[in-house]
Each structure stands twice: as structure tokens, then as C-alpha cells.
Scaffold this active site. Structure first.
Site, PDB file in Angstrom:
ATOM      1  N   GLY A  39     -13.006   5.145   8.260  1.00 34.46           N
ATOM      2  CA  GLY A  39     -12.467   6.203   9.118  1.00 34.46           C
ATOM      3  C   GLY A  39     -11.351   5.673  10.001  1.00 34.46           C
ATOM      4  O   GLY A  39     -10.264   6.269  10.091  1.00 34.46           O
ATOM      5  N   ASP A 255      -7.762   2.873   1.843  1.00 39.50           N
ATOM      6  CA  ASP A 255      -7.648   3.618   3.109  1.00 39.50           C
ATOM      7  C   ASP A 255      -6.185   3.901   3.442  1.00 39.50           C
ATOM      8  O   ASP A 255      -5.855   4.989   3.937  1.00 39.50           O
ATOM      9  CB  ASP A 255      -8.298   2.826   4.255  1.00 39.50           C
ATOM     10  CG  ASP A 255      -9.779   2.613   4.025  1.00 39.50           C
ATOM     11  OD1 ASP A 255     -10.397   3.464   3.356  1.00 39.50           O
ATOM     12  OD2 ASP A 255     -10.313   1.599   4.507  1.00 39.50           O
TER      13      ASP A 255
HETATM   14  P1  ATP Z   1     -10.034  -1.145  -1.325  1.00 42.76           P
HETATM   15  O1  ATP Z   1     -11.511  -0.901  -1.424  1.00 42.76           O
HETATM   16  O2  ATP Z   1      -9.620  -2.534  -1.755  1.00 42.76           O
HETATM   17  O3  ATP Z   1      -9.439  -0.715  -0.030  1.00 42.76           O
HETATM   18  P2  ATP Z   1      -9.941   0.947  -3.257  1.00 42.76           P
HETATM   19  O4  ATP Z   1     -10.867   0.407  -4.302  1.00 42.76           O
HETATM   20  O5  ATP Z   1     -10.426   2.047  -2.405  1.00 42.76           O
HETATM   21  O6  ATP Z   1      -9.316  -0.213  -2.384  1.00 42.76           O
HETATM   22  P3  ATP Z   1      -7.788   0.867  -5.133  1.00 42.76           P
HETATM   23  O7  ATP Z   1      -7.786   1.860  -6.220  1.00 42.76           O
HETATM   24  O8  ATP Z   1      -8.189  -0.528  -5.470  1.00 42.76           O
HETATM   25  O9  ATP Z   1      -8.621   1.483  -3.954  1.00 42.76           O
HETATM   26  O10 ATP Z   1      -6.332   0.779  -4.469  1.00 42.76           O
HETATM   27  C1  ATP Z   1      -5.758   1.875  -3.782  1.00 42.76           C
HETATM   28  C2  ATP Z   1      -4.266   1.867  -4.001  1.00 42.76           C
HETATM   29  O11 ATP Z   1      -3.719   0.663  -3.443  1.00 42.76           O
HETATM   30  C3  ATP Z   1      -3.820   1.836  -5.465  1.00 42.76           C
HETATM   31  O12 ATP Z   1      -3.816   3.141  -6.016  1.00 42.76           O
HETATM   32  C4  ATP Z   1      -2.428   1.249  -5.312  1.00 42.76           C
HETATM   33  O13 ATP Z   1      -1.526   2.236  -4.824  1.00 42.76           O
HETATM   34  C5  ATP Z   1      -2.635   0.206  -4.213  1.00 42.76           C
HETATM   35  N1  ATP Z   1      -2.994  -1.114  -4.758  1.00 42.76           N
HETATM   36  C6  ATP Z   1      -4.231  -1.646  -4.872  1.00 42.76           C
HETATM   37  N2  ATP Z   1      -4.189  -2.881  -5.430  1.00 42.76           N
HETATM   38  C7  ATP Z   1      -2.872  -3.139  -5.666  1.00 42.76           C
HETATM   39  C8  ATP Z   1      -2.154  -4.239  -6.216  1.00 42.76           C
HETATM   40  N3  ATP Z   1      -2.795  -5.343  -6.661  1.00 42.76           N
HETATM   41  N4  ATP Z   1      -0.809  -4.155  -6.304  1.00 42.76           N
HETATM   42  C9  ATP Z   1      -0.137  -3.055  -5.869  1.00 42.76           C
HETATM   43  N5  ATP Z   1      -0.766  -1.970  -5.313  1.00 42.76           N
HETATM   44  C10 ATP Z   1      -2.111  -2.013  -5.226  1.00 42.76           C
HETATM   45  O1  RIB Z   2     -12.168   0.159   3.072  1.00 48.18           O
HETATM   46  C1  RIB Z   2     -12.157  -1.053   3.777  1.00 48.18           C
HETATM   47  C2  RIB Z   2     -13.191  -1.027   4.860  1.00 48.18           C
HETATM   48  O2  RIB Z   2     -14.482  -0.944   4.266  1.00 48.18           O
HETATM   49  C3  RIB Z   2     -13.228  -2.272   5.703  1.00 48.18           C
HETATM   50  O3  RIB Z   2     -12.357  -2.197   6.820  1.00 48.18           O
HETATM   51  C4  RIB Z   2     -14.699  -2.385   6.084  1.00 48.18           C
HETATM   52  O4  RIB Z   2     -14.946  -2.152   7.449  1.00 48.18           O
HETATM   53  C5  RIB Z   2     -15.433  -1.389   5.207  1.00 48.18           C
HETATM   54  O5  RIB Z   2     -15.791  -0.277   5.924  1.00 48.18           O
END
Ligand code: ATP
Ligand code: RIB
Length: 312
Positions: A39, A255
Site C-alpha cells: 500500500g 508496486d
Molecule cells: P515485485 O514483487 O518484484 O515487486 P511483481 O512480481 O509484482 O514485482 P513483476 O511482474 O515482476 O511484478 O514486475 C512488474 C513490472 O516491473 C513488469 O511488468 C516490468 O514493467 C517491470 N520489471 C520487472 N522486472 C524487470 C526487469 N528485470 N527489467 C525491466 N523491467 C522489469
Molecule cells: O511489493 C513489495 C513489498 O512487499 C515490500 O515493500 C514488502 O514490504 C512487501 O510488502
């Protein structure tokens, strides 16, 4: 106005070369603390990316932190980033905490919900008391599911735009989907919610159609280093590729993406749905080049510099 209902965590990040084996103790190469929680990160993304000026939409976070020094410090950081904390309460529970282990390949996170678990319906009622159809509600799933369901239902009854980032993944009640305008799951969440592993264009299309059939008009699948897929029910884009960048820490990439989308699509009228996703894709790609969650989120100027050259 954008209301974000969600978690606020103290992120303690350890940088290591690899994950320790069972019974092994490893020395970390780096250790830092920062503002985290899905959030808080999404609210900060909206505030940072909104930039300055008269038309800047306000972002109000609805959440709980502990009545302790850490909680007070997280509220200070939120304010410094430009997030309105009128509806962030300090309560008699420990502040939410996340232990984040970052290796050169990936990250692993353990979250203690603490104060985040105590958010109530009256917190939502108080925050949304004067909300109108011009406003947006953005939620994730690090706060109790029944509160998220309640908030989405209430926002829908007020005519607000509703966005759900179903993270971390858990099964959702069927009727919840009807109160969501835009859903933004990652690959794991898509698999858990639809039963479809979105690993090629056919499976991504099938997963997005499944979300539409459950009642969600707009679907965006984030695909990590592969980018994003999106569908407005009429046009499917598979896919906008991720930018090729040197990755430092992907914590908070999702996020950053969700906050950027919540800001640009419903609130800055000049963006189409696809353009808003392209903007968010750039914002998230910049965040992975930096350490931390909220701290890694870029400003509007940093994103525009690339948007102008790569998208327009
Ligand atoms: P996290 O949990 O690590 O915050 P997530 O699993 O919720 O991420 P992801 O789908 O991994 O979400 O990533 C969100 C967005 O971030 C992707 O759609 C892309 O735009 C960007 N992104 C993530 N990893 C990369 C990367 N290695 N290089 C460039 N852009 C990336
Ligand atoms: O999405 C990333 C977040 O997941 C981190 O900042 C951590 O606090 C967990 O909530």
C-alpha cells in the site's frame, strides 16, 4: 483523489550473494531499512509520479502502523514523499515488518503483518465519507481480505474507479471481481486466480479472457522482465516488452507499475489504457535499477525522459 487502502511495512533488506543452505549462516554484503509495504509503495509511486502543480491529484493512504518510533518514522517518510496520511492510524500493535533477501538473481520476502491486520470497516468508511465518482480506490491483499472486499463494494456504490493488485496471491470470492474495474496480477497471481500459467501469448489471452468473464473490464498482466500484457475486453495487446536494464533489486517493481497505472489511466486524461501501461512499464523498469522499495520509485521527469523517446 486517489485512495490507497493497504499495508505499510518497515522493510529490512539484506543483500547476499546467494540464499543460505539449511543450517548455514552467511554474511550479508549490504543491509538497509526503508519504507515498504504494497500500500505504501503504491501510494508513494502515485505521489512521486504525479509531479508538482495545480493538477496534481492528491493520494490518501488508508492504513495502520504501530504506536512506536518505527511507525512514526514511516509516517514521516510517507509525508516527505507527498502522501497524505490523514487516514493512517497509529495503533497498539507492532508496525508491519518485511525481511527482504536480495540476491543477484531474485528476492525473497517474509512479511509480518502486525498493525496492517487491524484495519477496520470504520477506517474505510471514514476515509471514503466524501469520496465521489471522480475518485479512485486502489487495493492490494496485504490487508484483511474482508476489508478489501468491503472497500471495493463501497467504492463501487459511490461510483469510484476501483483497481485491485491481487498481491500476495490468494483465492478471491467470486463477487469481489464484480467490484473491480482494473485488475493487475503478476504471473504467479494469474496462475493462482485463473489456473492458467501465462507463459505464452495464447495462455495470456486465455487468462485475461477469464478475468473478463469473472466481471473485470480491464486486465493487465505484469510479466517481470518480459513486460506486460493488457486487455480492455475489445483489444488485447500481447505484449509491451520490458526495457532492457541492469537489475539491482526488483523489490517494489510491481508496486511502481500499479501506482503509475492508477495515476495515469483514470486521472491524467491524455493517456489511453495502452499508453498508461507503457508509462508504468518504464517507471517499473527504472525502479529495478535501484535499491529498495519506495526509495527506488522514479519521478515523473525521469519516466518522461524515456517515454518521449521510446513511446511517443
Ligand atoms: P515485485 O514483487 O518484484 O515487486 P511483481 O512480481 O509484482 O514485482 P513483476 O511482474 O515482476 O511484478 O514486475 C512488474 C513490472 O516491473 C513488469 O511488468 C516490468 O514493467 C517491470 N520489471 C520487472 N522486472 C524487470 C526487469 N528485470 N527489467 C525491466 N523491467 C522489469
Ligand atoms: O511489493 C513489495 C513489498 O512487499 C515490500 O515493500 C514488502 O514490504 C512487501 O510488502
Amino acid at each position: 483523489m486517489i485512495f490507497v487502502l493497504g499495508s505499510i511495512n518497515n522493510d529490512i533488506t539484506l543483500e547476499v550473494g546467494r540464499i543460505p543452505k539449511k543450517g548455514e549462516t552467511l554474511s550479508a554484503d549490504g543491509c538497509f531499512m526503508g519504507l515498504g509495504g504494497k500500500g505504501a509503495n503504491q501510494a508513494v509511486a502515485i505521489a512521486k509520479l504525479a509531479g508538482e502543480g495545480e493538477k496534481k491529484p492528491a493520494v490518501k493512504l488508508i492504513g495502520h502502523v504501530g504506536k512506536d518510533a518505527v511507525g512514526a518514522e514511516l509516517i514521516r517518510k510517507l509525508n516527505d514523499y507527498g502522501v497524505d496520511t490523514e487516514f493512517v492510524r497509529q495503533v497498539n500493535r507492532a508496525t508491519g515488518t518485511a525481511i527482504v533477501t536480495v540476491t543477484p538473481k531474485d528476492n525473497r520476502i517474509i512479511v509480518y503483518g502486525g498493525a496492517n491486520a487491524g484495519i477496520t470497516k470504520s477506517d474505510v468508511d471514514e476515509a471514503l465519507e466524501h469520496a465521489t465518482e471522480a475518485d479512485t480506490l486502489l487495493c492490494q491483499l496485504e490487508t484483511p481480505l474482508y476489508i478489501v472486499a468491503y472497500a471495493l463494494r463501497k467504492a463501487r456504490s459511490l461510483g469510484m474507479t476501483t483497481i485491485l493488485n491481487p498481491a500476495p496471491a490468494k483465492a478471491l470470492p467470486d463477487d469481489m471481481y464484480y467490484n473491480v474495474d482494473i485488475i493487475v496480477p503478476n504471473e504467479t497471481e494469474t496462475l493462482i486466480l485463473t489456473g492458467i500459467n501465462p507463459q505464452d501469448s495464447d495462455s495470456r489471452r486465455a487468462a485475461m479472457i477469464k478475468f473478463h468473464m469473472q466481471g473485470v473490464p480491464y486486465v493487465v498482466l505484469t510479466l517481470g522482465d518480459k513486460g506486460v500484457s493488457l486487455s480492455d475486453g475489445t483489444h488485447i495487446t500481447d505484449h509491451i516488452p520490458a526495457r532492457k536494464v541492469a537489475v539491482t533489486d526488483t523489490t517494489g517493481a510491481g508496486d511502481t507499475f500499479v501506482g503509475a497505472l492508477a495515476l495515469t489511466y483514470p486521472h491524467i486524461g491524455m493517456y489511453s489504457f495502452r499508453e498508461a501501461c507503457a508509462f508504468a512499464n518504464i517507471a517499473a523498469s527504472i525502479s529495478v535499477m535501484r535499491h529498495g522499495a519506495s526509495d527506488s520509485i522514479p519521478t515523473a521527469e525521469e519516466v518522461y525522459a524515456h517515454y518521449v523517446h521510446e513511446v511517443i
